[in-house]
Design an enzyme around this catalytic site. Structure first.
Site, PDB file in Angstrom:
ATOM      1  N   ASP A 112       1.160  -1.320   0.380  1.00  0.00           N
ATOM      2  CA  ASP A 112      -0.035  -0.191  -0.003  1.00  0.00           C
ATOM      3  C   ASP A 112       0.829   1.023   0.176  1.00  0.00           C
ATOM      4  OD1 ASP A 112       0.938   0.369   2.788  1.00  0.00           O
ATOM      5  OD2 ASP A 112      -0.864   0.544   3.309  1.00  0.00           O
TER       6      ASP A 112
ATOM      7  N   CYS B  90       3.027  -3.126   3.971  1.00  0.00           N
ATOM      8  CA  CYS B  90       2.498  -1.941   4.590  1.00  0.00           C
ATOM      9  C   CYS B  90       3.045  -1.543   5.759  1.00  0.00           C
ATOM     10  CB  CYS B  90       1.012  -2.770   4.740  1.00  0.00           C
ATOM     11  SG  CYS B  90       0.663  -3.303   6.610  1.00  0.00           S
ATOM     12  N   GLY B  91       2.363  -0.673   6.150  1.00  0.00           N
ATOM     13  CA  GLY B  91       2.469   0.036   7.927  1.00  0.00           C
ATOM     14  C   GLY B  91       3.269  -0.922   8.382  1.00  0.00           C
ATOM     15  N   THR B  92       2.864  -2.044   9.002  1.00  0.00           N
ATOM     16  CA  THR B  92       3.049  -2.455   9.758  1.00  0.00           C
ATOM     17  C   THR B  92       3.242  -4.120   9.490  1.00  0.00           C
ATOM     18  OG1 THR B  92       0.451  -3.580  10.361  1.00  0.00           O
ATOM     19  CG2 THR B  92       1.356  -1.358  11.730  1.00  0.00           C
ATOM     20  N   GLY B  93       2.912  -4.182   8.388  1.00  0.00           N
ATOM     21  CA  GLY B  93       2.383  -5.396   7.706  1.00  0.00           C
ATOM     22  C   GLY B  93       1.501  -6.601   8.660  1.00  0.00           C
TER      23      GLY B  93
ATOM     24  N   GLY C 106      -1.464  -5.627   8.514  1.00  0.00           N
ATOM     25  CA  GLY C 106      -2.947  -5.438   7.945  1.00  0.00           C
ATOM     26  C   GLY C 106      -2.870  -6.861   7.066  1.00  0.00           C
TER      27      GLY C 106
ATOM     28  N   HIS D 192       9.469 -24.478   8.521  1.00  0.00           N
ATOM     29  CA  HIS D 192       8.493 -25.263   9.427  1.00  0.00           C
ATOM     30  C   HIS D 192       7.148 -24.914   8.630  1.00  0.00           C
ATOM     31  CE1 HIS D 192      10.994 -26.033  13.338  1.00  0.00           C
ATOM     32  NE2 HIS D 192      11.427 -26.656  11.696  1.00  0.00           N
ATOM     33  N   ASN D 193       6.797 -23.997   8.607  1.00  0.00           N
ATOM     34  CA  ASN D 193       5.461 -23.326   7.808  1.00  0.00           C
ATOM     35  C   ASN D 193       5.059 -23.361   6.073  1.00  0.00           C
ATOM     36  OD1 ASN D 193       5.721 -20.784   9.818  1.00  0.00           O
ATOM     37  ND2 ASN D 193       4.918 -22.675  11.071  1.00  0.00           N
TER      38      ASN D 193
ATOM     39  N   HIS E  27       6.722 -31.684   8.905  1.00  0.00           N
ATOM     40  CA  HIS E  27       5.658 -30.340   8.760  1.00  0.00           C
ATOM     41  C   HIS E  27       4.927 -29.997   8.063  1.00  0.00           C
ATOM     42  CE1 HIS E  27       8.734 -29.341  12.030  1.00  0.00           C
ATOM     43  NE2 HIS E  27      10.064 -29.220  11.242  1.00  0.00           N
TER      44      HIS E  27
ATOM     45  N   ARG F  27       1.746 -30.847   9.870  1.00  0.00           N
ATOM     46  CA  ARG F  27       0.910 -29.657  10.230  1.00  0.00           C
ATOM     47  C   ARG F  27       0.691 -28.567   8.924  1.00  0.00           C
ATOM     48  NH1 ARG F  27       5.887 -30.120  14.750  1.00  0.00           N
ATOM     49  NH2 ARG F  27       5.222 -32.048  15.877  1.00  0.00           N
TER      50      ARG F  27
HETATM   51  C1  RB5 Z   1      -2.276   2.748   6.610  1.00  0.00           C
HETATM   52  O1  RB5 Z   1      -1.958   4.003   7.317  1.00  0.00           O
HETATM   53  C2  RB5 Z   1      -1.527   1.401   7.452  1.00  0.00           C
HETATM   54  O2  RB5 Z   1      -2.626   1.174   8.230  1.00  0.00           O
HETATM   55  C3  RB5 Z   1      -1.263   0.896   6.426  1.00  0.00           C
HETATM   56  O3  RB5 Z   1      -0.410   0.483   6.029  1.00  0.00           O
HETATM   57  C4  RB5 Z   1      -0.926  -0.746   7.822  1.00  0.00           C
HETATM   58  O4  RB5 Z   1       0.242  -0.615   8.436  1.00  0.00           O
HETATM   59  C5  RB5 Z   1      -1.840  -1.761   7.861  1.00  0.00           C
HETATM   60  O5  RB5 Z   1      -1.888  -3.252   8.720  1.00  0.00           O
END
Ligand code: RB5
Length: 151
Positions: free
Chosen positions: A14, A71-74, A76, A104-105, A139, A142
């Protein structure tokens, strides 16, 4: 994984993950690895589930061996990707996890948080992920159990 001589890696992001995706495409290409860019194409705000789908489709269709989603955190991206049948997505910010989720996964998607990891660590995470194969054996049983949960 397919039987191609060279791995092909699909990448999608994103807006928040866009700069990291661009950096990783350059990095992978510098390693001689072919990439498929599934967007987005700028830092203009967009919705990560759309790009989770476009990136994951490449691995589900067999066009790519593995997919990387940024994405921002990975988080989402990993939540959206793991809704798709056949996808095993792992959100990683340490090299041990990036390696063992392949061993393993049999993870086929790596999710990275561009606001969590820098480009240097992200490159190491990508190396660990794409250079490690599935161990199989116990594995596999699983992973098959995970697949059964999709039904
Ligand atoms: C976008 O602002 C942020 O929410 C998205 O990149 C992501 O981190 C969501 O999990």
């Amino acid at each position: 994984m397919t039987n191609r001589d060279n791995k092909i890696i699909a990448l999608a992001s994103d807006h928040a993950g866009y700069p990291l995706k661009e950096a990783l495409i350059k990095y992978l290409n510098s390693r001689g690895i072919d990439t498929i860019d599934c967007g987005t194409s700028s830092t203009e705000s967009c919705d990560y589930p759309d790009f989770a789908v476009s990136g994951c489709c490449k691995v589900l269709d067999g066009e790519a061996d593995l997919t990387i989603l940024c994405c921002g955190t990975g988080i989402g991206m990993s939540m959206a990707a793991n809704k798709l049948r056949g996808i095993r997505a792992a959100c990683c910010s340490d090299v041990f996890s990036a390696k063992y989720t392949r061993l393993h996964n049999n993870a086929n998607v790596l999710c990275l948080g561009a606001r969590v990891v820098g480009e240097g660590l992200a490159a190491e995470l990508v190396d660990a992920f794409i250079d490690t194969g599935f161990e199989g054996g116990k594995h596999q049983r699983r992973v098959d159990m995970i697949t059964a949960l999709e039904k």
